[in-house]
Scaffold this motif. Sequence first.
Motif, PDB file in Angstrom:
ATOM      1  N   MET A 109       0.816  -1.213   0.000  1.00 21.35           N
ATOM      2  CA  MET A 109       0.000   0.000   0.000  1.00 21.35           C
ATOM      3  C   MET A 109       0.852   1.267   0.000  1.00 21.35           C
ATOM      4  N   LEU A 110       2.066   1.202   0.562  1.00 21.60           N
ATOM      5  CA  LEU A 110       2.924   2.378   0.676  1.00 21.60           C
ATOM      6  C   LEU A 110       3.850   2.512  -0.529  1.00 21.60           C
ATOM      7  N   PRO A 111       4.314   3.738  -0.822  1.00 23.91           N
ATOM      8  CA  PRO A 111       5.284   3.920  -1.907  1.00 23.91           C
ATOM      9  C   PRO A 111       6.537   3.085  -1.640  1.00 23.91           C
ATOM     10  N   ASN A 112       6.997   2.360  -2.637  1.00 26.24           N
ATOM     11  CA  ASN A 112       8.122   1.449  -2.436  1.00 26.24           C
ATOM     12  C   ASN A 112       8.830   1.244  -3.775  1.00 26.24           C
ATOM     13  N   SER A 113      10.144   1.302  -3.763  1.00 25.61           N
ATOM     14  CA  SER A 113      10.901   1.112  -5.004  1.00 25.61           C
ATOM     15  C   SER A 113      11.444  -0.306  -5.130  1.00 25.61           C
ATOM     16  N   PHE A 114      10.885  -1.253  -4.375  1.00 25.16           N
ATOM     17  CA  PHE A 114      11.336  -2.644  -4.449  1.00 25.16           C
ATOM     18  C   PHE A 114      11.218  -3.189  -5.870  1.00 25.16           C
ATOM     19  N   PHE A 115      10.046  -3.064  -6.477  1.00 25.46           N
ATOM     20  CA  PHE A 115       9.839  -3.648  -7.803  1.00 25.46           C
ATOM     21  C   PHE A 115      10.603  -2.918  -8.904  1.00 25.46           C
ATOM     22  N   PRO A 116      10.684  -1.572  -8.883  1.00 25.09           N
ATOM     23  CA  PRO A 116      11.566  -0.925  -9.859  1.00 25.09           C
ATOM     24  C   PRO A 116      13.020  -1.391  -9.726  1.00 25.09           C
ATOM     25  N   ARG A 117      13.510  -1.544  -8.518  1.00 27.35           N
ATOM     26  CA  ARG A 117      14.876  -2.042  -8.313  1.00 27.35           C
ATOM     27  C   ARG A 117      15.024  -3.464  -8.853  1.00 27.35           C
ATOM     28  N   LEU A 118      14.010  -4.272  -8.600  1.00 27.59           N
ATOM     29  CA  LEU A 118      14.038  -5.651  -9.080  1.00 27.59           C
ATOM     30  C   LEU A 118      14.146  -5.690 -10.605  1.00 27.59           C
ATOM     31  N   LEU A 119      13.318  -4.900 -11.291  1.00 23.36           N
ATOM     32  CA  LEU A 119      13.328  -4.907 -12.753  1.00 23.36           C
ATOM     33  C   LEU A 119      14.641  -4.350 -13.308  1.00 23.36           C
ATOM     34  N   MET A 120      15.201  -3.360 -12.639  1.00 21.31           N
ATOM     35  CA  MET A 120      16.492  -2.834 -13.074  1.00 21.31           C
ATOM     36  C   MET A 120      17.586  -3.893 -12.913  1.00 21.31           C
ATOM     37  N   LEU A 121      17.527  -4.671 -11.838  1.00 20.43           N
ATOM     38  CA  LEU A 121      18.498  -5.745 -11.646  1.00 20.43           C
ATOM     39  C   LEU A 121      18.348  -6.797 -12.736  1.00 20.43           C
ATOM     40  N   VAL A 122      17.103  -7.149 -13.066  1.00 23.83           N
ATOM     41  CA  VAL A 122      16.844  -8.106 -14.140  1.00 23.83           C
ATOM     42  C   VAL A 122      17.458  -7.605 -15.447  1.00 23.83           C
ATOM     43  N   GLU A 123      17.245  -6.323 -15.747  1.00 22.91           N
ATOM     44  CA  GLU A 123      17.794  -5.756 -16.985  1.00 22.91           C
ATOM     45  C   GLU A 123      19.321  -5.786 -16.967  1.00 22.91           C
ATOM     46  N   PHE A 124      19.922  -5.522 -15.821  1.00 28.08           N
ATOM     47  CA  PHE A 124      21.380  -5.545 -15.723  1.00 28.08           C
ATOM     48  C   PHE A 124      21.917  -6.962 -15.930  1.00 28.08           C
ATOM     49  N   ILE A 125      21.205  -7.950 -15.400  1.00 25.31           N
ATOM     50  CA  ILE A 125      21.604  -9.347 -15.599  1.00 25.31           C
ATOM     51  C   ILE A 125      21.581  -9.689 -17.085  1.00 25.31           C
ATOM     52  N   PHE A 126      20.514  -9.289 -17.778  1.00 23.31           N
ATOM     53  CA  PHE A 126      20.411  -9.585 -19.210  1.00 23.31           C
ATOM     54  C   PHE A 126      21.460  -8.828 -20.014  1.00 23.31           C
ATOM     55  N   LYS A 127      21.770  -7.604 -19.608  1.00 29.36           N
ATOM     56  CA  LYS A 127      22.822  -6.845 -20.288  1.00 29.36           C
ATOM     57  C   LYS A 127      24.164  -7.574 -20.158  1.00 29.36           C
ATOM     58  N   THR A 128      24.448  -8.048 -18.941  1.00 24.95           N
ATOM     59  CA  THR A 128      25.693  -8.776 -18.701  1.00 24.95           C
ATOM     60  C   THR A 128      25.744 -10.054 -19.537  1.00 24.95           C
ATOM     61  N   TYR A 129      24.603 -10.730 -19.628  1.00 25.06           N
ATOM     62  CA  TYR A 129      24.510 -11.964 -20.412  1.00 25.06           C
ATOM     63  C   TYR A 129      24.765 -11.695 -21.900  1.00 25.06           C
ATOM     64  N   LEU A 130      24.110 -10.665 -22.441  1.00 22.58           N
ATOM     65  CA  LEU A 130      24.261 -10.346 -23.869  1.00 22.58           C
ATOM     66  C   LEU A 130      25.678  -9.862 -24.180  1.00 22.58           C
ATOM     67  N   ASP A 131      26.280  -9.124 -23.245  1.00 21.15           N
ATOM     68  CA  ASP A 131      27.681  -8.709 -23.420  1.00 21.15           C
ATOM     69  C   ASP A 131      28.596  -9.928 -23.464  1.00 21.15           C
TER      70      ASP A 131
END
Length: 255
Positions: A225-247
């Motif tokens: 219910m409260l403002p939280n950046s947990f899920f944005p952080r999670l998605l950014m981590l996912v994107e970083f993992i995929f970037k590392t993989y593609l590199d």
Amino acid sequence: MNDISKLIQGKNLSELDEKIVHYIIEHIDDILEKGVRGVAKDNYTSPSTIIRLAKKLGYTGFIDLYYQILPMVKKVEGSQADNDEDFLRISQEDFFKENSREDIEQFIQQVLYLKQKYLFIYATGFSAIAAEYLYKKLLVLGKKTIIATGTDSIGVFENNLEDIGALIVISKSGETQLVIDKLLVAKEQNIFTVTFTKETTNRASEISDLNFKIIDNNKLDDRNMLPNSFFPRLLMLVEFIFKTYLDDMQQKINQ
């Protein structure tokens, strides 16, 4: 906004026990000063009841209980700011404070380079939205992937066990029983398990082979219910993992 349902799930607590947990959370600032005897007195019970409660929750004693619950109640230092600019800022430091490059490399080797067998993603509630994003990212990369949520039949998971090479779970609390059950079954079948959870101690992170810790600004706001950046952080981590993989893939091609 404090929701202790995940904190006490599966602990077989009495009504008095739950009342004491609420009391400890509400008085977290002076609970150490009160001590076991003070908490017991304020709740019309004995010090031994408080000690038993701590052990039911999986802690060694009252002091351990306090220090484990404290970060769930208090704002994580430096992770929850009062102004909009800081709230919207997600830095690389957020990811590597609790996780390592080796964790990402292990995910790439054990999950993204998995051959023949399927990846299985499981999540419930708000986590299922993030899981759907991860699922589609894996599909466009050509990875054989199955996704299931709390509304799906348990058969979706159990009937495919022989074909699953890795189980990926997203659970903000790390305490959802449906998630724990899947992880335990996967461990019995020697399936590699990955969890994305909050950064404090939780059952899912302890069971899994690889755990990614994401800063959760409001650890006792299980209803989100409260403002939280947990899920944005999670998605950014996912994107970083995929970037590392593609590199890594590109580097292999260039060699």
